[in-house]
Design an enzyme around this catalytic site. Structure first.
Site, PDB file in Angstrom:
ATOM      1  N   TYR A  30       0.481  -1.474   0.031  1.00 19.45           N
ATOM      2  CA  TYR A  30      -0.273   0.178  -0.455  1.00 19.45           C
ATOM      3  C   TYR A  30       1.145   1.285   0.310  1.00 19.45           C
ATOM      4  O   TYR A  30       2.429   0.763   0.086  1.00 19.45           O
ATOM      5  CB  TYR A  30      -0.476   0.091   1.315  1.00 19.45           C
ATOM      6  CG  TYR A  30       0.119   0.376   2.294  1.00 19.45           C
ATOM      7  CD1 TYR A  30       0.394  -0.723   3.038  1.00 19.45           C
ATOM      8  CD2 TYR A  30      -0.520   1.343   3.081  1.00 19.45           C
ATOM      9  CE1 TYR A  30       0.969  -0.043   4.541  1.00 19.45           C
ATOM     10  CE2 TYR A  30       0.244   2.111   4.676  1.00 19.45           C
ATOM     11  CZ  TYR A  30       0.580   1.373   4.392  1.00 19.45           C
ATOM     12  OH  TYR A  30       1.195   1.379   6.373  1.00 19.45           O
ATOM     13  N   ARG A  49       8.138   4.049  -4.451  1.00 22.81           N
ATOM     14  CA  ARG A  49       8.337   3.112  -3.488  1.00 22.81           C
ATOM     15  C   ARG A  49       8.052   2.460  -3.607  1.00 22.81           C
ATOM     16  O   ARG A  49       7.730   0.738  -3.267  1.00 22.81           O
ATOM     17  CB  ARG A  49       7.949   4.100  -2.536  1.00 22.81           C
ATOM     18  CG  ARG A  49       8.120   2.905  -1.351  1.00 22.81           C
ATOM     19  CD  ARG A  49       8.436   3.587  -0.039  1.00 22.81           C
ATOM     20  NE  ARG A  49       6.775   4.224   0.218  1.00 22.81           N
ATOM     21  CZ  ARG A  49       6.628   5.378   1.447  1.00 22.81           C
ATOM     22  NH1 ARG A  49       8.156   5.558   2.641  1.00 22.81           N
ATOM     23  NH2 ARG A  49       5.321   5.444   1.697  1.00 22.81           N
ATOM     24  N   ARG A  97      -8.173 -20.061  -0.875  1.00 25.09           N
ATOM     25  CA  ARG A  97      -7.059 -19.616   0.585  1.00 25.09           C
ATOM     26  C   ARG A  97      -5.941 -21.130   0.466  1.00 25.09           C
ATOM     27  O   ARG A  97      -6.388 -21.903   0.764  1.00 25.09           O
ATOM     28  CB  ARG A  97      -8.127 -19.735   1.413  1.00 25.09           C
ATOM     29  CG  ARG A  97      -6.257 -19.268   2.999  1.00 25.09           C
ATOM     30  CD  ARG A  97      -7.142 -19.271   4.052  1.00 25.09           C
ATOM     31  NE  ARG A  97      -6.789 -18.468   5.297  1.00 25.09           N
ATOM     32  CZ  ARG A  97      -5.829 -19.728   5.834  1.00 25.09           C
ATOM     33  NH1 ARG A  97      -5.329 -21.171   5.255  1.00 25.09           N
ATOM     34  NH2 ARG A  97      -4.193 -19.364   6.724  1.00 25.09           N
ATOM     35  N   HIS A  99      -1.571 -21.132   0.761  1.00 23.22           N
ATOM     36  CA  HIS A  99      -0.411 -20.083   1.098  1.00 23.22           C
ATOM     37  C   HIS A  99       0.299 -19.662   0.246  1.00 23.22           C
ATOM     38  O   HIS A  99       0.766 -18.697  -0.227  1.00 23.22           O
ATOM     39  CB  HIS A  99       0.584 -20.707   2.199  1.00 23.22           C
ATOM     40  CG  HIS A  99      -0.146 -20.498   3.316  1.00 23.22           C
ATOM     41  ND1 HIS A  99      -0.806 -21.226   3.935  1.00 23.22           N
ATOM     42  CD2 HIS A  99       0.660 -19.502   5.027  1.00 23.22           C
ATOM     43  CE1 HIS A  99      -1.300 -20.271   5.009  1.00 23.22           C
ATOM     44  NE2 HIS A  99      -0.014 -20.031   5.688  1.00 23.22           N
ATOM     45  N   LYS A 143       6.179  -1.584   2.076  1.00 19.00           N
ATOM     46  CA  LYS A 143       5.123  -0.823   2.533  1.00 19.00           C
ATOM     47  C   LYS A 143       4.180  -2.469   2.267  1.00 19.00           C
ATOM     48  O   LYS A 143       3.462  -2.292   1.452  1.00 19.00           O
ATOM     49  CB  LYS A 143       4.618  -0.008   1.935  1.00 19.00           C
ATOM     50  CG  LYS A 143       3.828   1.042   2.991  1.00 19.00           C
ATOM     51  CD  LYS A 143       3.830   2.361   2.989  1.00 19.00           C
ATOM     52  CE  LYS A 143       3.056   2.943   3.034  1.00 19.00           C
ATOM     53  NZ  LYS A 143       3.263   3.140   5.060  1.00 19.00           N
ATOM     54  N   GLU A 175      12.423   3.101  14.236  1.00 16.85           N
ATOM     55  CA  GLU A 175      11.266   4.252  13.410  1.00 16.85           C
ATOM     56  C   GLU A 175      10.092   4.078  14.614  1.00 16.85           C
ATOM     57  O   GLU A 175       9.951   3.422  15.987  1.00 16.85           O
ATOM     58  CB  GLU A 175      10.726   3.700  12.428  1.00 16.85           C
ATOM     59  CG  GLU A 175      10.387   2.942  12.199  1.00 16.85           C
ATOM     60  CD  GLU A 175      10.447   2.089  10.648  1.00 16.85           C
ATOM     61  OE1 GLU A 175       9.517   3.183   9.998  1.00 16.85           O
ATOM     62  OE2 GLU A 175       9.911   1.281   9.850  1.00 16.85           O
ATOM     63  N   LEU A 199      11.186   1.361   7.086  1.00 15.85           N
ATOM     64  CA  LEU A 199      10.275   1.922   6.296  1.00 15.85           C
ATOM     65  C   LEU A 199      11.232   3.270   5.305  1.00 15.85           C
ATOM     66  O   LEU A 199      11.851   4.096   6.441  1.00 15.85           O
ATOM     67  CB  LEU A 199       9.141   2.605   6.442  1.00 15.85           C
ATOM     68  CG  LEU A 199       7.773   2.664   5.039  1.00 15.85           C
ATOM     69  CD1 LEU A 199       8.024   1.579   4.331  1.00 15.85           C
ATOM     70  CD2 LEU A 199       6.855   3.692   5.262  1.00 15.85           C
TER      71      LEU A 199
END
Ligand code: PMP
Length: 280
Positions: A30, A49, A97, A99, A143, A175, A199
């Site tokens: 995101y 990014r 579903r 993995h 991210k 951070e 990040l």
């Protein structure tokens, strides 16, 4: 209106599949992009990014960067919101579903714009923070949608009446739960090196550029929790909090308990690069 794939639609029309991998695995990435006076701020840096995050998790982007830019422009144009934030996420797609990567799933883009104001009270008076263990994985530079350790850390801060949690890994501050952190000691800025443990914040990058312009020296080093005793100033950076002073950490005042002069110089310089309203 929500951008769902390459179409704009009403929020009520958007259908999120229960087998969307973002929903079941947090399998996606995101970005949060600030919009000031109708203009996306540092959009190229955010999309670059996003591209890096996608590559790191082997997620093919559904559209080119140019196409995403024009989709976001359409999202902005149809909205009456001029000051806000765009939330944009890309999921690996829908599949039963399991993995392992699905063979035929198509990545799904979702983006929308929310109105927000500049956090003027926090910017003026500063915020309080706690320190807590950094329980995240070893690719904090991606991210990713997996935010549970950040959620838990932020809630711990809120439970203690604070606004941010500074994360500590191997006795070093990395951070904030949703921000980067800087310290000032004897006129020098200190911030964690940009590696896999943080990040690479766009606002951190802006603060560094501004510090260079203002000839404020920067040291790229992780501060230990003990060294907190010796700092004169502290501030956090993020797309939504901008450059925000931290005046208390774990109940102790930072410096004299007020935003310090170097933080103020950087805040002032930041305010000057915010796009002004365009006259129509
Ligand atoms: N670190 C973390 C862990 C974050 O979640 C954020 C905000 N998304 C930041 C730093 C700040 O990044 P940016 O300046 O790009 O918003």
């Amino acid at each position: 209106m929500i951008l769902f794939g390459d179409r704009l639609m009403e929020k009520t029309q958007v259908k999120i599949d229960i087998e969307d991998r973002a929903y079941q695995f947090g399998d996606g990435i995101y970005e949060v992009i600030r919009v000031y006076n109708g203009q996306p701020f540092y959009l190229n840096e955010h999309l670059t990014r996003l591209e890096k995050s996608a590559k790191a998790i082997r997620l093919p982007l559904p559209y080119s960067i140019n196409k995403m830019e024009s989709l976001l422009q359409q999202l902005l144009e149809q909205s009456s919101i001029t000051d806000g934030k765009i939330y944009l996420q890309i999921s690996r797609g829908i599949s039963p579903r399991n993995h392992a990567f699905p063979l035929n799933a198509k990545p799904i883009l979702v983006a929308y714009l929310d109105a927000i104001d500049r956090p003027v009270t926090k910017l003026e008076h500063g915020i309080s923070a706690i320190t807590t263990a950094d329980l995240r994985w070893l690719r904090c530079d991606i991210k990713s949608l997996n935010l549970l350790p950040a959620v838990l850390a932020k809630q711990e801060a809120v439970d203690q009446g604070c606004e941010e949690a500074l994360l500590v890994r191997d006795e070093k501050i990395t951070e904030g739960s949703s921000s980067n952190v800087f310290f000032v000691q004897q006129g020098k800025l200190i911030t964690h090196p940009s590696n896999h443990l943080i990040l690479h914040g766009i606002t951190r990058h802006i603060a560094i550029e501004l510090a260079h312009q203002l000839k404020i020296p920067i040291v790229y080093q992780a501060l230990s929790q003990q060294q907190l005793e010796q700092i004169d100033e502290c501030f956090i950076t993020s797309t939504t909090v901008e450059i925000c002073p931290v005046v208390q950490i774990d109940g102790k005042s930072v410096g004299n308990g007020k935003p310090g002069p170097i933080t103020r110089r950087l805040q002032q310089a930041f305010a000057e690069i915010i796009p002004a309203p365009t006259n129509v």
